[in-house]
Design a protein around this motif. Structure first.
Motif, short mmCIF file in Angstrom:
data_model
loop_
_atom_site.label_atom_id
_atom_site.label_comp_id
_atom_site.label_asym_id
_atom_site.label_seq_id
_atom_site.Cartn_x
_atom_site.Cartn_y
_atom_site.Cartn_z
N LEU A 41 0.77 -1.14 0.11
CA LEU A 41 0.01 -0.06 -0.12
C LEU A 41 0.88 1.27 0.07
O LEU A 41 0.47 2.31 -0.70
CB LEU A 41 -0.94 -0.07 1.10
N HIS A 50 -3.63 -1.42 -8.62
CA HIS A 50 -4.97 -0.48 -8.40
C HIS A 50 -5.67 -0.41 -9.70
O HIS A 50 -5.15 -0.13 -10.58
CB HIS A 50 -4.35 1.14 -8.03
N TYR A 110 -7.25 4.28 3.24
CA TYR A 110 -7.20 2.74 3.42
C TYR A 110 -6.73 2.48 4.61
O TYR A 110 -6.13 3.35 5.52
CB TYR A 110 -5.85 2.33 2.75
N ILE A 121 -8.75 -5.46 5.10
CA ILE A 121 -8.47 -4.24 4.35
C ILE A 121 -9.75 -3.28 4.06
O ILE A 121 -10.62 -3.77 3.84
CB ILE A 121 -8.06 -4.56 2.98
N TYR A 123 -11.38 0.21 2.58
CA TYR A 123 -10.90 1.33 1.63
C TYR A 123 -12.34 2.07 1.60
O TYR A 123 -13.30 1.81 1.41
CB TYR A 123 -10.98 0.70 -0.01
N ALA A 147 -10.12 -2.61 -2.86
CA ALA A 147 -9.81 -3.39 -1.72
C ALA A 147 -9.39 -4.98 -2.18
O ALA A 147 -8.36 -5.47 -1.70
CB ALA A 147 -10.68 -3.25 -0.60
#
Length: 158
Positions: A41, A50, A110, A121, A123, A147
């Protein structure tokens, strides 16, 4: 998945004002350790995982630090947008603000956390401004995958 939005239409001094805000949160469980997720990340140069960003203009190995402004190119348009790193809590939280279009404010957060079931995780996207409904319509399919793509990228490293 949590969705919260508000729409306000007000009239003052003979003018009509429209205020729109949206908050959307996606959460995914991963088998990758939190440390691996966090390293994936905060490596700003690697945006291969991404779904919305295609490249970033930062040197390899540069990690996120508060106050850093950098540019990314989206898969939608070749026009670069600027991102501002607002907050970093190592191993926990990364908060970014998108500095792209007047009339729209976007904040991306995040969060990673370790539990007995695995690593979570989270987002979150917050949009404000009169252009927010249009921008949300464009980025919604990509935001829904962020995510899970991060989790998949981290799991491939393990």
């Amino acid at each position: 998945m949590i969705l919260n939005f508000s729409f306000k239409l007000t009239a003052a001094k003979g003018k009509l004002w429209c205020s729109f805000s949206l908050y959307k949160r996606y959460r995914v469980v991963s088998t990758a350790p939190v440390d691996v997720l966090w390293q994936k990340l905060i490596n700003l140069a690697d945006v291969s995982w991404h779904p919305l960003f295609s490249q970033a203009n930062v040197p390899l190995g540069l990690i996120a630090k508060p106050g850093l402004i950098y540019q990314v190119v989206t898969r939608l348009t070749p026009i670069p947008i600027r991102l501002f790193v607002e907050n970093v809590r190592p191993g926990e939280l990364l908060s970014l603000r998108v500095l792209a279009i007047p009339g729209m404010e976007q904040k991306i957060t995040y969060q990673v956390e370790s539990t007995l079931c695995g690593s979570y995780i989270s987002y979150s996207v917050t949009l404000r401004g009169w252009l927010s409904p249009l921008i949300w319509w464009l980025i919604k399919p990509y935001s829904a995958r962020v995510a899970s793509e991060l989790a998949n990228a981290a799991e491939r490293l393990v």
